[in-house]
Design an enzyme around this catalytic site. Structure first.
Site, short mmCIF file in Angstrom:
data_model
loop_
_atom_site.label_atom_id
_atom_site.label_comp_id
_atom_site.label_asym_id
_atom_site.label_seq_id
_atom_site.Cartn_x
_atom_site.Cartn_y
_atom_site.Cartn_z
N LYS A 35 58.24 12.96 45.03
CA LYS A 35 58.81 12.08 46.06
C LYS A 35 57.76 11.75 47.11
CE LYS A 35 60.65 16.05 48.65
NZ LYS A 35 61.86 16.68 49.22
N ARG A 136 72.44 22.08 54.57
CA ARG A 136 71.97 20.70 54.59
C ARG A 136 72.94 19.95 53.69
NH1 ARG A 136 65.71 19.47 53.21
NH2 ARG A 136 66.49 19.91 51.11
N TYR A 256 38.85 8.26 74.38
CA TYR A 256 39.88 8.00 75.39
C TYR A 256 40.11 9.21 76.29
CZ TYR A 256 41.24 3.81 72.76
OH TYR A 256 41.25 2.59 72.14
N MET A 304 42.98 5.65 66.95
CA MET A 304 43.78 5.05 65.88
C MET A 304 42.94 4.81 64.64
SD MET A 304 46.03 1.53 65.83
CE MET A 304 47.22 2.13 67.04
#
Length: 358
Positions: A35, A136, A256, A304
């Site tokens: 998955k 769950r 930053y 980023m």
């Protein structure tokens, strides 16, 4: 490839891990859990290799993942012979339609899901998922679901549940869940196949293997119990290229927020990998990369698109690829330093990172 950010996927290591887990499954069939795009490794790379190894049972999250996988398996020559379990079941009519069209096997927990399948003309098989303590997903009336399946000409593939604490071998919940699962299966239908064990369970509770085990993270080379390693090999090596080398003076800040200030002249590398690629921002000023036998500290905040490394006194140069985790830096260790788990690292790898089979 325009962006030099690569996750190398070692398919020989994947083969090794699958064979090892198969050997440890005490005769149970293996359902390979692929998955979330093969835990971030690339479903299109992972599935054909497992298929060639003899795997005929796969687990995905939902119908969309299942439909994609069915197409991959068909292209690899499997046709309809492999089973694909949808571990989250179905949510709506579209899911039921996809399950019908692609011969998927949903994990069912309530009557509404059977109703959706019946409306879609589904006549395949389903898993009945029961709760044994994780609280769950779980069927509250499994016998009723089985009756509704029979009335709707839907076959029941078996009964499954999920362990909550298998990575803690001495946790009392493991035995409690195993006992609950065994008891419920006897009450529901003792003839139905059973599936309980995940990666850690295969290692710590092999006597509970049942009919099908469901390894996930272990397939990709992470030891479920670091204190009890079984010889798994890492499948993913995450790398980025040095795109610029800078010489900065003492007193200059980096990245930053000016969170790092050079105490002396430094040589730094700007690497083409950032948090949009899946490199956690939490590695700012405490992570490291690996190059030619040396570890290179992360300096300043992870951006980023870029990460800066201290390469003072090394032979690192523009064009070199550095490793952030994989063969030389354990993903488990990186995750531990961030107080998280390897799953979050792998599944966080962005789409703009190239997955390259090696």
């Amino acid at each position: 490839m325009s962006r030099p950010a690569i996750a190398y996927i070692n398919l020989n290591h994947l083969r090794h891990n699958y064979r090892l887990l198969t050997q440890r499954s005490t005769g149970a069939s293996v359902m390979a859990i692929i998955k979330a795009n093969g835990y971030g490794h690339g479903q299109a790379l992972i599935a054909p290799v497992l298929l060639a190894e003899g795997c005929r049972h796969f687990g995905v999250t939902d119908a969309c993942e299942g439909a994609q996988l069915r197409k991959l398996l068909a292209a690899a020559g499997s046709g309809e012979e492999s089973t694909i379990a949808m571990l989250a079941g179905i949510y709506d009519k579209e899911d039921a339609g996809l399950a019908t069209a692609h011969a998927l096997t949903p994990a069912i927990t309530d009557s509404a899901q059977i109703g959706l399948l019946k409306e879609a003309g589904f006549h395949g098989s389903v898993w009945i998922k029961i709760d044994t303590g994780m609280n769950r997903l779980g069927a509250e009336q499994p016998q009723l679901l089985i009756k509704q399946c029979h009335d709707s000409a839907i076959a029941v593939r078996g009964i499954m549940s999920h362990l909550a604490c298998a990575d803690e071998p001495d946790h009392p919940m493991n035995r409690q869940q195993a006992a609950s699962f065994s008891s419920q299966c006897r009450q529901i239908d003792p003839q139905l196949p059973r599936s309980l064990l995940n990666s850690a369970g295969i290692i710590t509770m092999p006597e509970e293997a049942g009919d099908i085990v469901r390894p996930g993270l272990a397939l990709y080379g992470i030891e479920p119990l670091p204190a009890m390693p079984v010889g798994l090999k890492p499948v993913m090596t995450l790398t980025g290229a040095i795109v610029q080398v800078r010489n900065i003076p003492a007193g200059a800040s980096i990245s930053y927020g000016a969170s790092f200030t050079a105490r002396q002249p430094m040589r730094i590398a700007v690497v083409s990998l950032g948090y949009a690629d899946g490199l956690p921002r939490g590695l700012s000023n405490k992570g490291q990369a690996f190059l030619r036998g040396q570890t290179l500290p992360v300096v300043g905040r992870v951006c980023m698109d870029y990460t800066m490394l201290d390469i003072t006194g090394t032979d690192a140069e523009q064009g070199d690829y550095v490793e952030f985790w994989g063969e030389n830096i354990s993903a488990g260790d990186v995750a531990g330093a961030l107080d998280t788990i390897s799953y979050t690292l792998f599944t966080g790898i962005g789409e703009r990172v190239t997955r390259l089979a090696v």
